[in-house]
Write an enzyme that holds these catalytic residues in place. Structure first.
Site, PDB file in Angstrom:
ATOM      1  N   SER A   1      41.263  32.273  36.170  1.00  0.00           N
ATOM      2  CA  SER A   1      41.739  31.691  37.432  1.00  0.00           C
ATOM      3  C   SER A   1      42.129  32.832  38.358  1.00  0.00           C
ATOM      4  CB  SER A   1      42.909  30.721  37.160  1.00  0.00           C
ATOM      5  OG  SER A   1      43.302  30.074  38.347  1.00  0.00           O
ATOM      6  N   THR A   2      43.370  32.893  38.787  1.00  0.00           N
ATOM      7  CA  THR A   2      43.812  33.917  39.740  1.00  0.00           C
ATOM      8  C   THR A   2      43.558  35.317  39.183  1.00  0.00           C
ATOM      9  OG1 THR A   2      45.542  32.399  40.445  1.00  0.00           O
ATOM     10  CG2 THR A   2      45.743  34.682  41.132  1.00  0.00           C
TER      11      THR A   2
ATOM     12  N   HIS B   1      38.330  29.161  38.231  1.00  0.00           N
ATOM     13  CA  HIS B   1      38.896  28.276  39.240  1.00  0.00           C
ATOM     14  C   HIS B   1      38.597  28.844  40.621  1.00  0.00           C
ATOM     15  CE1 HIS B   1      42.179  26.972  36.130  1.00  0.00           C
ATOM     16  NE2 HIS B   1      40.987  26.444  35.868  1.00  0.00           N
TER      17      HIS B   1
ATOM     18  N   ASP C   1      45.793  26.004  31.895  1.00  0.00           N
ATOM     19  CA  ASP C   1      44.447  25.532  31.618  1.00  0.00           C
ATOM     20  C   ASP C   1      43.822  26.401  30.533  1.00  0.00           C
ATOM     21  OD1 ASP C   1      42.128  24.049  31.815  1.00  0.00           O
ATOM     22  OD2 ASP C   1      41.349  25.168  33.535  1.00  0.00           O
TER      23      ASP C   1
END
Length: 354
Positions: free
Chosen positions: A167-168, A194, A292
């Site tokens: 993600s990030t 993401h 997640d």
């Protein structure tokens, strides 16, 4: 804790819109700027905790401003990008230059404004505490599982599919990890990153251009093959199924069913991979906010698969890997620059160190 944010955009409407999204009990817009030159100057004058930066502006644009600010300070910069191919390309270059993350510009009819606002506020809060990726976070207080040696059968080309979640900070991490893998890597690789709709195709193209492996955005019915990297398209869940009457495995794309916070979801993808490949699943959880991956990687472990987690020091945000590690699901914790060699070791593949 008061969080001061500098908002940079050449549009007065967008400056107001982003400011309205941010203003709250703990977030204060301490200033605004209309172009890159003003942004660099006000970053020095105001010393904000976080900067939101438009990508395309007259004069000095967002990319050049990020480079200048990164040379002068550790202030985290979040890019605000138009949903165009040119905007996406510039956004990824800005991430390479030092920006920490990005959001889609909330000016398109097909952008969910509430989702963008929620994501922006969450990112601002995280980066105000965390700073840029150059700052090394403190080690977590909860003890992590010890490093585990690869199981003996892992050295016999045991693994048949590699699943990666991020993600990030993921775009930069994947831009280092995937190009480091050799062209003869012996499994397909499935990636959930993401990312807002409109960016995954450009991201896949960039990885493909810089990697020995073939990298594509996933499509319905795409057949998995060795050395093939598939990026889950934003806005769709990605799963796998066996082709009827064949040993082939193909991609299944599904609309959001409302049960997952993220679309695509690392949980959904890794659970599907483990259901099909069982103990032949090799998984990696990279930098990112939230949890997640915990549920999906628990299924991977229940079926005998192997999980690598990125370490805290090299994560932009040590959220997803931390959650997975604290759930006791990680076999090996590694810095980003050692993950490619570990994947090659586990699959009995030669690794060329740069």
């Amino acid at each position: 804790m008061r969080i001061n944010v500098l908002v940079v955009d050449d549009s007065a409407f967008m400056r107001r819109a982003i400011s309205n999204m941010l203003e709250g009990a703990e977030i204060v817009v301490c200033g605004t700027a209309r172009n890159g030159e003003e942004a660099v100057l006000k970053a020095q004058q105001l010393r904000p905790d976080v900067i939101t930066m438009d990508v395309e502006m007259p004069g000095m644009g967002g990319l050049e401003a990020v480079r200048e600010i990164a040379l002068q300070s550790d202030i985290p910069v979040i890019m605000v990008s138009a949903l165009t191919q040119e905007g996406a390309e510039t956004t990824f270059r800005a991430l390479d230059a030092g920006a920490v993350d990005f959001i889609p510009k909330p000016d398109a009819a097909y952008v969910n404004i509430k989702d963008v606002a929620r994501d922006l506020v969450a990112k601002v809060r995280v980066f105000a505490r965390r700073g840029t990726k150059r700052r090394v976070p403190a080690r977590p207080k909860v003890a992590l599982p010890p490093l585990a040696d690869a199981p003996a059968d892992a050295m016999r080309e045991h693994f048949e599919c590699t699943a990666i979640g991020a993600s990030t900070g993921g775009p930069v991490a994947l831009s280092k990890l995937i190009p480091a893998l050799p062209a003869d890597f012996p499994t397909p690789l499935l990636i959930v990153q993401h990312m807002p709709p409109g960016f995954t195709q450009t991201f896949a193209n960039r990885l493909n251009a810089s990697s020995p492996l073939s990298v594509e955005e996933g499509q319905e019915g795409m057949v998995l093959r060795k050395g093939h990297v598939i990026i889950a398209p934003a806005g769709r869940q990605i799963m796998l199924r066996r082709v009827y009457g064949s040993e082939d495995v193909e991609v299944v794309l599904a609309a959001d069913d409302g049960r997952s916070l993220h679309v695509p979801s690392v949980d959904v993808m890794t659970a599907s991979v483990s259901d099909l490949y069982g103990s032949a699943t090799l998984a990696v959880i990279l930098t990112g906010m939230g949890q997640d991956g915990v549920a999906g990687l628990r299924r991977v472990k229940d079926r005998g698969g192997y999980v690598i987690g990125q370490d805290a020091a090299t994560c932009v945000v040590y959220g997803m890997p931390r959650a997975v590690a604290h759930a006791g699901l990680v076999d090996r914790v590694l810095p980003l620059d050692q993950i490619a060699s570990a994947l090659c070791e586990l699959t009995n593949t030669s690794f060329a160190r740069s």
